[in-house]
Design an enzyme around this catalytic site. Structure first.
Site, PDB file in Angstrom:
ATOM      1  N   HIS A   1      -6.597  -5.702   2.678  1.00 37.44           N
ATOM      2  CA  HIS A   1      -5.432  -5.108   3.346  1.00 37.44           C
ATOM      3  C   HIS A   1      -4.860  -6.156   4.293  1.00 37.44           C
ATOM      4  CE1 HIS A   1      -6.313  -0.684   2.582  1.00 37.44           C
ATOM      5  NE2 HIS A   1      -7.521  -1.188   2.363  1.00 37.44           N
TER       6      HIS A   1
ATOM      7  N   HIS B   1     -10.070  -5.593  -2.843  1.00 37.92           N
ATOM      8  CA  HIS B   1      -8.730  -5.798  -2.288  1.00 37.92           C
ATOM      9  C   HIS B   1      -8.809  -6.070  -0.795  1.00 37.92           C
ATOM     10  CE1 HIS B   1      -9.614  -1.460  -2.313  1.00 37.92           C
ATOM     11  NE2 HIS B   1      -8.975  -1.390  -1.179  1.00 37.92           N
TER      12      HIS B   1
ATOM     13  N   ASP C   1       0.864  -1.180   0.000  1.00 34.47           N
ATOM     14  CA  ASP C   1       0.000   0.000   0.000  1.00 34.47           C
ATOM     15  C   ASP C   1       0.900   1.229   0.000  1.00 34.47           C
ATOM     16  OD1 ASP C   1      -1.726   2.220   0.936  1.00 34.47           O
ATOM     17  OD2 ASP C   1      -3.196   0.633   1.264  1.00 34.47           O
ATOM     18  N   ILE C   2       0.591   2.185  -0.845  1.00 35.67           N
ATOM     19  CA  ILE C   2       1.433   3.371  -1.003  1.00 35.67           C
ATOM     20  C   ILE C   2       1.305   4.317   0.203  1.00 35.67           C
ATOM     21  CG2 ILE C   2      -0.109   4.963  -2.240  1.00 35.67           C
ATOM     22  CD1 ILE C   2       3.468   4.012  -3.271  1.00 35.67           C
TER      23      ILE C   2
ATOM     24  N   GLU D   1     -12.335   3.508  -1.440  1.00 42.88           N
ATOM     25  CA  GLU D   1     -11.523   4.439  -2.233  1.00 42.88           C
ATOM     26  C   GLU D   1     -11.274   3.915  -3.644  1.00 42.88           C
ATOM     27  OE1 GLU D   1      -7.818   5.627  -0.261  1.00 42.88           O
ATOM     28  OE2 GLU D   1      -6.939   5.945  -2.237  1.00 42.88           O
TER      29      GLU D   1
HETATM   30  P1  5GP Z   1      -9.813   1.383   0.346  1.00 40.33           P
HETATM   31  O1  5GP Z   1     -10.417   1.346  -1.043  1.00 40.33           O
HETATM   32  O2  5GP Z   1      -9.605   0.013   0.914  1.00 40.33           O
HETATM   33  O3  5GP Z   1     -10.577   2.294   1.262  1.00 40.33           O
HETATM   34  O4  5GP Z   1      -8.376   2.057   0.225  1.00 40.33           O
HETATM   35  C1  5GP Z   1      -7.566   1.870  -0.901  1.00 40.33           C
HETATM   36  C2  5GP Z   1      -6.134   1.693  -0.476  1.00 40.33           C
HETATM   37  O5  5GP Z   1      -5.363   1.660  -1.668  1.00 40.33           O
HETATM   38  C3  5GP Z   1      -5.576   2.848   0.378  1.00 40.33           C
HETATM   39  O6  5GP Z   1      -4.975   2.313   1.543  1.00 40.33           O
HETATM   40  C4  5GP Z   1      -4.558   3.532  -0.535  1.00 40.33           C
HETATM   41  O7  5GP Z   1      -3.422   3.994   0.157  1.00 40.33           O
HETATM   42  C5  5GP Z   1      -4.198   2.446  -1.520  1.00 40.33           C
HETATM   43  N1  5GP Z   1      -3.892   2.982  -2.839  1.00 40.33           N
HETATM   44  C6  5GP Z   1      -4.638   3.834  -3.561  1.00 40.33           C
HETATM   45  N2  5GP Z   1      -4.057   4.114  -4.742  1.00 40.33           N
HETATM   46  C7  5GP Z   1      -2.890   3.414  -4.752  1.00 40.33           C
HETATM   47  C8  5GP Z   1      -1.839   3.277  -5.710  1.00 40.33           C
HETATM   48  O8  5GP Z   1      -1.847   3.862  -6.789  1.00 40.33           O
HETATM   49  N3  5GP Z   1      -0.809   2.458  -5.375  1.00 40.33           N
HETATM   50  C9  5GP Z   1      -0.776   1.774  -4.187  1.00 40.33           C
HETATM   51  N4  5GP Z   1       0.281   0.996  -3.971  1.00 40.33           N
HETATM   52  N5  5GP Z   1      -1.743   1.875  -3.264  1.00 40.33           N
HETATM   53  C10 5GP Z   1      -2.792   2.690  -3.546  1.00 40.33           C
END
Ligand code: 5GP
Length: 135
Positions: free
Chosen positions: A95, A93, A29-30, A88
């Site tokens: 975590h 996905h 995760d970035i 987001e």
């Molecule tokens: P969620 O959809 O589970 O709420 O969050 C999406 C997760 O993806 C976040 O923790 C965010 O930091 C990670 N994320 C979003 N865009 C990117 C990306 O382009 N590269 C990486 N490695 N992680 C990402």
């Protein structure tokens, strides 16, 4: 339009890869909560994880387990916590987060700011253990 995670899987956007097979891809995760915070995604583009077929969901978790065991070896921790949010990025996905305490899983915590070298080194150490586990 392809999701950002599909672009990552296709190599169109760079990522710090941790593990990959024919159906799943794992990368750092970035915006990590802790070192080793990893995302596991299916190569099949599905938004909501519970829209995956039962066998796909099961396979995704078996793949995630192999990654979690490698994370735990690379970053000793009490457990590797698993979380699914997905608000987001509309590409299912999981975590995987190495945790010492429940509070390590709080997504409201400040995120780590790591250098590219640090990300690379974390990804390589997990990947090496994961690849060895597959031999
Ligand atoms: P969620 O959809 O589970 O709420 O969050 C999406 C997760 O993806 C976040 O923790 C965010 O930091 C990670 N994320 C979003 N865009 C990117 C990306 O382009 N590269 C990486 N490695 N992680 C990402």
């Amino acid at each position: 339009m392809a999701t950002i995670f599909s672009k990552i899987i296709a190599g169109e956007i760079p990522s710090y890869k941790v593990a990959e097979d024919d159906k799943f891809y794992a990368f750092l995760d970035i915006n990590p909560l802790v070192k080793g915070h990893t995302l596991v995604v299916p190569k099949k583009e599905v938004d909501y994880i519970f829209d995956l077929e039962d066998d796909e969901l099961a396979e995704m978790h078996v793949f995630a387990k192999s990654v979690a065991l490698a994370i735990q070896k690379a970053f000793p921790c009490k457990k590797v916590g698993e979380a699914v949010i997905g608000l987001e990025v509309p590409h299912a996905h999981i975590h995987l987060i190495p945790i010492q305490n429940e509070s390590d899983m709080l997504f409201s915590n400040p995120k780590l700011s790591l250098t590219s070298d640090e990300f690379s080194s974390i990804a390589q150490s997990i990947n090496k253990i994961w690849a060895d586990s597959k031999k």
